[in-house]
Design an enzyme around this catalytic site. Structure first.
Site, PDB file in Angstrom:
ATOM      1  CD  GLU A  92      -2.587   4.714 -10.278  1.00  0.00           C
ATOM      2  OE1 GLU A  92      -2.321   3.716 -10.976  1.00  0.00           O
ATOM      3  OE2 GLU A  92      -3.380   4.674  -9.318  1.00  0.00           O
ATOM      4  CD  GLU A 130      -7.617  -0.289 -10.750  1.00  0.00           C
ATOM      5  OE1 GLU A 130      -7.747  -1.486 -10.440  1.00  0.00           O
ATOM      6  OE2 GLU A 130      -6.551   0.195 -11.145  1.00  0.00           O
TER       7      GLU A 130
HETATM    8  C1  XIL Z   1       0.745  -1.097  -8.732  1.00  0.00           C
HETATM    9  C2  XIL Z   1       2.123  -0.938  -8.116  1.00  0.00           C
HETATM   10  O1  XIL Z   1       2.838   0.011  -8.890  1.00  0.00           O
HETATM   11  C3  XIL Z   1       2.845  -2.263  -8.085  1.00  0.00           C
HETATM   12  O2  XIL Z   1       4.051  -2.147  -7.342  1.00  0.00           O
HETATM   13  C4  XIL Z   1       1.975  -3.342  -7.440  1.00  0.00           C
HETATM   14  O3  XIL Z   1       2.616  -4.595  -7.548  1.00  0.00           O
HETATM   15  C5  XIL Z   1       0.617  -3.405  -8.116  1.00  0.00           C
HETATM   16  O4  XIL Z   1       0.017  -2.118  -8.070  1.00  0.00           O
HETATM   17  N1  XIL Z   1      -3.557   1.007 -10.520  1.00  0.00           N
HETATM   18  C6  XIL Z   1      -3.352   1.480  -9.262  1.00  0.00           C
HETATM   19  C7  XIL Z   1      -2.021   1.310  -8.609  1.00  0.00           C
HETATM   20  O5  XIL Z   1      -4.244   2.160  -8.722  1.00  0.00           O
HETATM   21  O6  XIL Z   1      -2.152   1.148  -7.225  1.00  0.00           O
HETATM   22  C8  XIL Z   1      -1.280   0.140  -9.171  1.00  0.00           C
HETATM   23  O7  XIL Z   1       0.031   0.122  -8.599  1.00  0.00           O
HETATM   24  C9  XIL Z   1      -1.219   0.259 -10.674  1.00  0.00           C
HETATM   25  C10 XIL Z   1      -2.614   0.230 -11.272  1.00  0.00           C
END
Ligand code: XIL
Length: 690
Positions: A462, A356
């Site tokens: 994701e 990001e």
């Molecule tokens: C999220 C997790 O799922 C949560 O448990 C945590 O509180 C915050 O992070 N982008 C990413 C992930 O790259 O690491 C994030 O995961 C969601 C957004």
């Protein structure tokens, strides 16, 4: 005064919401303006009816004890505020237990002041032995002015040990003036209802087997699954998935050992101490069970403590120099990769090296500590270090979200081109936290652009898809999921190198976006239509129409406007104006004129919600002083151009074509907009189902 209070299941009830619910992240008020609490004790509430709005309000004035300490910190009550100090971690602070609200949508609010740049409210709960964290709201804060952070969230029906807590970007003090947790809408009383029974997934269709010829199918995993006595979750993992991404356990906030580093900053100046106790159980489970792992994530602006970026790790001092931060960065990347490879050889096959880095608003790179210290080349340097220290064959990824939007894509390509030229990147991770407004074609086009311009492979890293707001949300989500996977399969068949598709969580209730039920299985591991959609995409079937399917009555009668009756059915978008004009119509005596407006998209729109899921044929005549008039769809916050019309001649142009209106949407318009806000004219508009 310092205190630690055990869990108190007490209720405060009022006839209406005590706290003014503010939209937006931050609503500055001074401490003295803060709302005064009227809390009623538990015994009084018993006589009240369930229909009343339920509110837990804590004002830290000593009259109520709804709060408790969360994690390592000290709390002192002073002047009707709670001052949280000596915070051992960014999530340490105060929490309000709200277990009796499970199965309800709640509004949580906190009135806070802090030197942390960012303070957030998070919901945590236990779900069949796993712990989940859902961000409710966040806001920027200042130490001298109190601001309110507020937001809503739905607590899964099967959750236990629910609490809303305050956390922040850093470990600086937080002063809390008040906290409120209130049920929104009708109270769904589940206090005496046991959780639904967990299902055994061992006989379910296996995604990893069905997709074996295409790509790995993965899930993110919280460490709690590994030793959860409810072994159904591990069964689900083993049945469906052959790739795992630790959900939080390999992020810097978990790997960096704050206590050891901060206790001896000189010794650890160039190489902070690390602690893998959170990630070890997942790594070792994957090693023992032959499951491949994506390492997530090395360099990120988020979930990385800010002390890392300071001289002597002292957040009250100066930011560390570029040189020192480059050294810390290289040592961190090297140590983390080496630890994993030495202790769990071959388990990690890909690393998200940078997560990001792109700005959301088209401004290039996201502002962050890495830029403040190293500068804009931090991404290039991170990949250089990663390539130098990565074990042979381990693939290096850049990971981001919304990377199918053209402006963000341009930013990402800009800063990754030198990385690719140096041969230091192997893949793009498309996070894919999406909803069904993203057209599968747009998504595949974006992938292909990265592949073509950077020479990389693709992982979907994701994936979760919000259930739409529609009459049949879960069914519509399934239909979309099927179309998405069909598009992914087709792309792979056509040569797009998609090598892994990872879902962000095992069940809806474990998801960081649980309120949107975005995954394949319900909280108690029942397969959803979304799962069926992923299966059907590869087996060629169709997902079953549920028994409770709601048939929506729609009006598919053709829409036709020639303006000869001097009327029109469409409406302005924002500030534009329409009028019937007799100035040079295309046919007959009249046409429609669109003028005014503050933005190019302030045009003329027609509602086509009834045509959701239907292929339409459109035709119209258009002229304008602008070079271009776009005919655009407005589908719940995404605005694809259906067609772009060259109007530079100033003459009438007749346009026609077909458009498949996306399904499962609750709100859909088509509209015309001119490229420079000059007036445009329409005539003989027709929209009909094919
Ligand atoms: C999220 C997790 O799922 C949560 O448990 C945590 O509180 C915050 O992070 N982008 C990413 C992930 O790259 O690491 C994030 O995961 C969601 C957004």
């Amino acid at each position: 005064m310092k205190k630690k209070i055990p869990y108190v299941a007490a209720w405060a009830i009022s006839g209406s919401m005590l706290f003014t619910a503010c939209s937006g992240a931050s609503n500055p008020t001074s401490a003295s303006d803060a709302t005064t609490a009227i809390a009623i004790s538990a015994s009084e509430t018993e006589a009240q009816s369930d229909e009343l709005l339920l509110t837990i309000e804590e004002n830290f004035d000593g009259t109520t004890d709804f709060w408790q300490i969360n994690g390592e910190c000290e709390v002192a009550l002073q002047n009707n505020t709670a001052i949280i100090s000596d915070r051992g971690a960014s999530n340490a602070g105060i929490e309000i237990p709200c277990n009796n609200f499970r199965g309800n949508t709640i509004r949580a609010s906190a009135n806070v002041a802090s030197e942390n740049s960012n303070v957030a409210l998070t919901l945590k709960y236990n779900i069949y032995g796993n712990t989940s964290y859902v961000r409710i709201a966040e806001g920027t804060t200042s130490a001298s002015i109190f601001g309110t952070i507020t937001g809503t969230v739905t607590i899964p029906a099967n959750a236990s040990e629910c609490a809303v807590y305050v956390e922040s970007s850093d470990v600086r003090d937080i002063t809390v003036n008040s906290m409120t947790v209130a049920v929104e809408g009708n109270f769904n009383d589940l206090t005496n209802t046991p959780p639904a029974e967990l299902q055994d997934p061992s006989g379910y269709d296996s995604l990893k087997e069905l997709y074996a010829d295409y790509f790995r199918v993965g899930t993110c995993l919280p460490v709690s699954v590994i030793d959860n006595p409810n072994t159904e979750f591990l069964t689900l993992l083993n049945t469906e998935f052959n790739s795992v991404t630790p959900e939080n356990e390999l992020k810097p906030e978990n790997v960096l050992d704050a206590a050891t580093t901060l206790a001896n900053p000189e010794e650890y100046n160039e190489c902070p101490a690390l602690d893998f106790s959170a990630a070890d159980p997942i790594l070792s489970y994957c090693q023992e069970n032959g499951i491949a792992m994506r390492g997530h994530t090395l360099i990120w602006y988020s979930q990385t403590p800010s002390w890392l970026f300071y001289e002597d790790y002292d957040v009250n001092g100066e930011l560390a120099s570029r040189e020192l931060m480059l050294t810390r960065m290289e040592n961190y990347i090297d140590s983390v990769m080496s630890y994993c490879e030495e202790n769990y050889p071959g388990v990690i096959y890909a690393w998200d090296v940078v997560n990001e880095a792109a700005d959301d608003n088209g401004r290039g790179m996201r502002e962050c500590y890495w830029i403040d210290t190293i500068g804009e080349d931090y991404v290039e340097r991170a990949f250089e270090f990663a390539r130098a220290h990565a074990p042979e064959g381990v693939q290096l990824f850049y990971n981001d979200y919304n990377e199918y939007f053209t402006s963000k894509q341009n930013e990402i390509l800009d800063f990754l081109r030198p990385v690719a030229e140096a041969g230091n990147i192997d893949g793009i991770g498309m996070q894919s936290h999406i909803s069904n407004m993203i057209m599968p074609e747009t998504y595949i086009e974006a992938m292909n652009r990265y592949v073509d311009e950077l020479g990389v492979i693709i992982h979907i890293t994701e994936l979760d898809v919000n259930a739409p707001i529609s009459a049949n949300p879960l069914y519509d989500q399934g239909v979309y999921m099927q179309s998405l996977f069909e598009a992914i399969i087709e792309a792979k068949d056509n040569g797009t190198p998609i090598e892994c598709v990872t879902f962000w969580g095992l069940t809806d209730d474990m998801s960081w976006r649980s309120s949107n039920t975005p995954l394949l299985f319900t909280g108690n591991i029942e397969p959803k239509p979304a799962f069926e959609g992923v299966v059907c995409a590869i087996t060629g079937g169709e997902i079953a129409t549920p028994d409770d399917y709601v048939v929506v009555e729609v009006d598919l009668s053709p829409i036709s406007e020639d303006y000869e009756d001097e009327e029109y059915i469409g409406s302005p978008r924002y500030s534009s104006t329409q009028s019937i004009s007799d100035d040079n119509p295309y046919s007959g005596d009249y046409c429609l004129e669109n003028s005014g407006g503050n933005e190019t998209y302030d045009g003329y729109c027609i509602d086509v919600t009834d045509f959701a899921g239907v292929s339409i044929h459109y035709s119209f005549a258009v002229r304008s002083d602008a070079d271009m008039v776009n005919f655009t769809a407005d589908i719940e916050g995404s605005w694809p151009h259906i067609t772009e019309v060259d109007t530079s001649s100033g003459e009438w142009v007749v346009v026609e074509g077909d458009y498949l209106v996306p399904s499962g949407l609750s709100y859909l318009q088509v509209y015309w907009e001119s490229s420079d806000m000059s007036p445009f004219y329409l005539d003989d508009v027709s929209i009909e189902a094919n």
